[in-house]
Design an enzyme around this catalytic site. Structure first.
Site, short mmCIF file in Angstrom:
data_model
loop_
_atom_site.label_atom_id
_atom_site.label_comp_id
_atom_site.label_asym_id
_atom_site.label_seq_id
_atom_site.Cartn_x
_atom_site.Cartn_y
_atom_site.Cartn_z
N CYS A 223 7.12 -4.35 15.56
CA CYS A 223 6.61 -3.28 16.42
C CYS A 223 5.17 -3.63 16.81
O CYS A 223 4.33 -3.88 15.94
CB CYS A 223 6.66 -1.95 15.69
SG CYS A 223 8.29 -1.58 15.03
N CYS B 94 1.96 -1.77 15.35
CA CYS B 94 1.88 -1.56 13.89
C CYS B 94 1.16 -2.71 13.20
O CYS B 94 1.53 -3.88 13.39
CB CYS B 94 3.29 -1.39 13.34
SG CYS B 94 3.38 -1.41 11.56
N GLU C 128 0.84 -1.21 0.00
CA GLU C 128 0.00 0.00 0.00
C GLU C 128 0.87 1.25 0.00
O GLU C 128 1.97 1.25 0.54
CB GLU C 128 -0.91 0.00 1.24
CG GLU C 128 -1.94 -1.13 1.16
CD GLU C 128 -2.83 -1.25 2.38
OE1 GLU C 128 -3.91 -1.84 2.24
OE2 GLU C 128 -2.46 -0.78 3.47
N CYS D 77 3.55 8.61 0.80
CA CYS D 77 4.10 7.71 1.80
C CYS D 77 4.20 6.35 1.11
O CYS D 77 3.19 5.77 0.71
CB CYS D 77 3.17 7.65 3.01
SG CYS D 77 3.66 6.44 4.23
N CYS E 147 6.75 -6.96 6.82
CA CYS E 147 7.90 -6.38 7.52
C CYS E 147 8.52 -7.45 8.40
O CYS E 147 7.81 -8.27 8.99
CB CYS E 147 7.46 -5.19 8.37
SG CYS E 147 8.87 -4.30 9.09
N CYS F 75 -0.73 6.36 9.91
CA CYS F 75 0.50 5.75 10.37
C CYS F 75 0.23 4.48 11.18
O CYS F 75 -0.57 4.50 12.10
CB CYS F 75 1.24 6.73 11.27
SG CYS F 75 2.59 7.49 10.42
#
Ligand code: SF4
Length: 361
Positions: A133, A136, A109, A122, A129, A354
């Site tokens: 975290c 996230c 995305e 962005c 990933c 975010c």
């Protein structure tokens, strides 16, 4: 042609014939060589390169100043693995989220964030990933692979086109804050930035590009050694090891001490201010002790802190801290001469803010 060069030429052709290659993995020089070794003019390489990067051609048929024979030759030898914007969602605040399909059908995305004066892209650097975290949404997706330079570049071009179409102005800024840790895909991110900033690509200033990392000390030193011209932002979120490790477990390996030393090195080399991205969560990092630790951490170099509004993901374990806690951060940082901004979230209604990118669309 000498026997040696004949053989090189032959092996080159055999290699190409084995498998169609992604033409955008080729440099301009390599394309010139390709045409030369195939009995054509080297300058065709320049023309194709321009079509690929400046004009973002999706197919060889688009390359209208090439003869049919040349286009067929390209077709027989190469593919253009262009991304496809599968789905575009628009937020009530103007933010646009693209679900981008890659040539192997994986999805990432990217987001367009408009303000009165600028349009920011962005972009993602990995599919999923490898870091974990806790706050996230992307961390819940297994890391499938790194994005290629052209896949990163294409995200930027798609958003630039949307910016022109919907906001009547070109894209002004880029942040590597989408899916993935950009410094875990360092070479490809740098190659993409080279193309984005090159006059033969989009010609954007590197000063308008920010690479945001969760903090990989070795790679921050490498960037400093290579004297990169783009900006650096660090997702810090806590300046106390115990707390940071509880929300960003890789901090047990890349400790705050290692991170600070790497950032000191970065500053010595680049003299470039460091931006910290920082979310304040209720009951996690909202005490005076947390603010004081942040002030101490920032002392070694000119710093700016972006306090980012948090967007809860499904389980609700993390909640945005109270306004009072945010005000305490702002007051303490300002009193200590540290620039601070409070960033409101954009695109919450389409999961584009975010920490929310996770292919739910
Ligand atoms: S915040 Fe960034 S580094 Fe951490 S898991 Fe999410 S995408 Fe990866």
């Amino acid at each position: 042609m000498t026997g040696f060069f004949y053989r090189i030429n032959y092996l080159y052709k055999v290699e190409i014939a084995k498998k169609k290659r992604d033409i955008r993995a080729f440099t301009k020089e390599q394309l010139r060589t390709f045409f030369e070794t195939n009995g054509d003019q080297p300058f065709r390489g320049n023309q194709v390169y321009e079509w690929l990067w400046q004009k973002s051609a999706h197919t060889f048929e688009d390359m209208t100043n090439l003869s049919k024979k040349t286009r067929e030759m390209l077709h027989d030898n190469f593919v253009i693995n262009h991304i496809k914007v599968d789905q575009m969602q628009r937020s009530s605040d103007g933010t646009i989220k693209n679900a981008v399909r890659l040539h192997d059908d994986l999805i990432v995305e990217s987001v367009l964030i408009p303000t009165k004066t600028r349009t920011t892209a962005c972009v993602s650097s990995q599919v999923g990933c490898s870091l974990d975290c806790k706050f996230c949404a992307t961390s819940r997706l297994k890391r499938m692979r790194n994005l290629n330079p052209d896949e990163i570049y294409d995200q930027v071009v798609a958003i630039d086109n949307e910016s022109r179409l919907y906001f009547d102005r070109p894209l002004s800024n880029i942040v590597f804050m989408g899916m993935g840790e950009p410094l875990m895909n360092y070479n490809n991110v740098l190659k993409a930035i080279d193309k984005i900033t090159s006059p033969e690509g989009l010609g954007m200033s590197p000063k308008r590009i920010t690479v945001s990392t969760s903090g990989v000390p070795k790679m921050i030193r490498k960037m400093a050694d290579e004297e990169v011209k783009f900006k650096l932002a660090v997702s810090l979120h806590s300046a106390i090891d115990e707390i940071r490790t509880s929300i960003m477990p890789f901090n047990a390996t890349f400790t705050l001490k290692d991170l600070r030393e790497a950032l000191e090195y970065w500053y010595q080399k680049t003299k470039s201010r460091i931006t910290y991205e920082y979310v304040v969560w209720d009951g996690i990092n909202d005490s005076q002790k947390d603010v004081d630790a942040l002030v101490q951490f920032c002392r070694f170099a000119p710093s700016k802190v972006n306090l980012i509004e948090y967007n809860p993901i499904d389980d609700g374990e993390f909640q945005q801290a109270s306004n009072k806690a945010i005000e305490r951060y702002v007051a303490t940082l300002e009193r200590n001469g540290i620039t601070v901004t409070v960033r409101r979230s954009r695109g919450k209604d389409i999961d584009a803010a975010c920490g929310q990118l996770a292919n739910k669309s």
